[in-house]
Design an enzyme around this catalytic site. Structure first.
Site, mmCIF file in Angstrom:
data_model
loop_
_atom_site.group_PDB
_atom_site.id
_atom_site.type_symbol
_atom_site.label_atom_id
_atom_site.label_comp_id
_atom_site.label_asym_id
_atom_site.label_seq_id
_atom_site.Cartn_x
_atom_site.Cartn_y
_atom_site.Cartn_z
ATOM 1 C CE LYS A 22 -1.629 1.571 4.018
ATOM 2 N NZ LYS A 22 -1.423 2.976 4.206
ATOM 3 C CG ASN A 23 2.288 2.582 3.779
ATOM 4 O OD1 ASN A 23 0.953 3.026 3.183
ATOM 5 N ND2 ASN A 23 2.591 2.456 4.753
ATOM 6 C CB CYS A 119 -5.382 10.630 11.015
ATOM 7 S SG CYS A 119 -3.911 9.824 11.495
ATOM 8 N NE ARG A 124 0.022 10.319 9.751
ATOM 9 C CZ ARG A 124 -0.430 9.176 9.297
ATOM 10 N NH1 ARG A 124 -1.637 8.871 9.394
ATOM 11 N NH2 ARG A 124 0.326 8.527 8.177
ATOM 12 C CG ASP A 307 2.938 1.476 9.586
ATOM 13 O OD1 ASP A 307 3.080 1.575 8.484
ATOM 14 O OD2 ASP A 307 2.588 2.446 10.452
ATOM 15 N NE ARG A 399 -7.666 4.587 5.202
ATOM 16 C CZ ARG A 399 -7.195 5.690 5.614
ATOM 17 N NH1 ARG A 399 -7.837 6.424 6.701
ATOM 18 N NH2 ARG A 399 -6.266 6.466 4.959
#
Ligand code: EPZ
Length: 420
Positions: A22-23, A119, A124, A307, A399
């Site tokens: 994803k990243n 968030c 952030r 993460d 997500r």
């Protein structure tokens, strides 16, 4: 809204295909704004965040063709002009939208992007992104919740980042790729996804050196050409399933996982008594017997990834002894703790420090997902808890994890998706 229902107790055995990262996909989709032609990415993960980024590119005037696991991104056709604004309604759903800033300013001399705002896991800010663009000569104006960035042609500069921000680096590398002259980014993020972006930009004709280290040098060029590229596997998805195998005393091959992207995670798994071995097809993880309590501190890469903090915390609940966890990247990344507490976990928070005591017998419960990796940790807890666990609001999970319940069911988990 969907929920995930898990019956605890199954041992995971078999192999799990690891999807594209994803990243890596998010900055790579933004990078497709740079070349004058259509680029194609393969091994694209089927994730909500990737669909959001594709939608944003569409709103900017690019054509995005989604063919299963491949995405082709073509610039505005004919007379159609590029739009240069990323609206609040979209940016608020995914802060990585800010990654269009660098490419748009580099190629079109202007961009207007809604400030992402905070968030669940923290404030952030994007001050480092903006500081770098200003250093390259851009005029940065904040108004009505948007940031306007203008510059006829960015020029190379030396930028020393206050923090090794991942997307901040990615934005500045993309901006510098078309700037006039040399840019040096110091205290750069060293994540594999930053390296992957540099690989793709260099395929497009950019001149980037040092990606993956703390000093990245970019010689600006006048234009970039489109490419075709297969996205690297998702190291956090792989790490998450590695913890699942460890906790259920399973034996799982993580297909396609790259051990070199997971050094810190593998070291901690081994220290906790888990067997991890590189194999031809990926990474094999075996949960043997007792889990040992292993302290951890989250750090920028190559340190232990933030993460993976929530996932390791759940594993720590099963380990004999006390585990001290320090979350040094985000200021509010312990929202999984109260939910785990409802399942019987013994975790105490003091500021950035969490102290986990084990082993405890987790019991199934209805729990609430709050952010992407917290939701993953609740699914992991459900895999070992006695009875049924229902994880609500799994849109958080979707997500960043592609068909997580299908992948876990395929290796023996009693797990399904249902309407909430
Ligand atoms: C990226 O977020 C990842 N997202 C995050 O993954 C990951 O947790 C994070 O890097 C850290 O590894 C993507 O790549 C799309 P940062 P990013 O900028 O770039 C501070 C997931 O679960 N900071 O590296 O937004 C910031 O407040 C997500 O997949 C500034 O102060 O993270 C934070 O404390 C969650 N000013 C620290 O740096 C800035 O201008 C690291 O943030 C930018 C960041």
């Amino acid at each position: 809204m969907d929920k995930i229902v898990v019956e605890g107790g199954a041992r995971l055995v078999g192999q799990i295909p690891i999807s594209g990262a994803k990243n890596a996909a998010l900055p790579l989709l933004a990078a497709a704004l740079l070349p004058s032609g259509a680029s194609t990415y393969h091994n694209v993960p089927q994730l909500a965040d990737v669909r959001t980024m594709a939608k944003l590119l569409g709103m900017l005037g690019w054509q995005v063709d989604d063919a299963r696991r491949s995405l082709t991104i073509a610039p505005p056709a004919g007379k159609a002009k590029a739009k240069l604004e990323a609206p609040y309604e979209l940016v608020k759903t995914m802060r990585a939208s800010v990654l269009v800033l660098g490419p748009l300013v580099a190629r079109y001399g202007r961009a207007r992007v809604s400030l992402p705002g905070g968030c669940a896991i923290g404030a952030r800010p994007i001050d480092q992104h903006l500081k770098g663009l200003a250093a390259m000569g851009a005029k940065v104006t904040l108004d009505h919740g948007y940031v306007d960035v203008e510059c006829k042609r960015l020029r190379g500069a030396t930028i020393v980042l206050d923090v090794p921000t991942v997307t901040g680096c990615e934005n500045l590398i993309m901006a510098a790729a078309l700037a006039k002259g040399r840019t040096v980014i110091e205290n750069a993020a060293r994540e594999p996804e930053v390296e992957e972006l540099a690989v793709v930009l260099n395929k497009m004709g950019a001149k980037i050196q040092g990606a993956g280290t703390a000093v990245i040098t970019i010689e600006g060029v006048d234009d970039l050409h489109p490419i075709e590229h297969a996205i690297i596997p998702d190291r956090i998805e792989a790490g998450t399933f590695a913890v699942a195998a460890a906790m259920t005393r399973g034996d799982v091959l993580l297909e396609g996982a790259r051990p070199e992207h997971l050094d810190a995670v593998i070291a901690k798994l081994r220290a906790a008594g888990v067997t991890v071995a590189a194999e031809a097809g990926g990474l094999r993880v075996r949960g043997t017997g007792e889990l040992t309590a292993v302290d951890l501190v989250t750090q920028p890469h190559p340190g232990f990834p933030t993460d993976m903090q929530a996932q390791f915390m759940v594993m720590a609940c099963l380990a004999k002894g006390q585990t001290v966890i320090k979350e040094m990247i985000f200021e509010n990344r312990y929202m999984h703790v109260p939910e785990l507490g409802r399942m019987g976990a013994d975790i105490r928070i003091d500021g950035r420090v969490a102290v986990v005591r084990g082993p405890v017998k987790l019991t199934g419960a209805k729990v609430m997902a709050t952010d992407l990796r917290a939701s993953a940790s609740l699914v992991l807890a459900g895999l070992v808890a006695s009875g049924k666990t229902e994880v609500l609001r799994v849109y958080h999970l979707d997500r960043g994890y592609e068909a997580i319940e299908k992948k876990l069911r395929a290796v023996g988990a009693k797990i399904k998706r249902a309407k909430q």
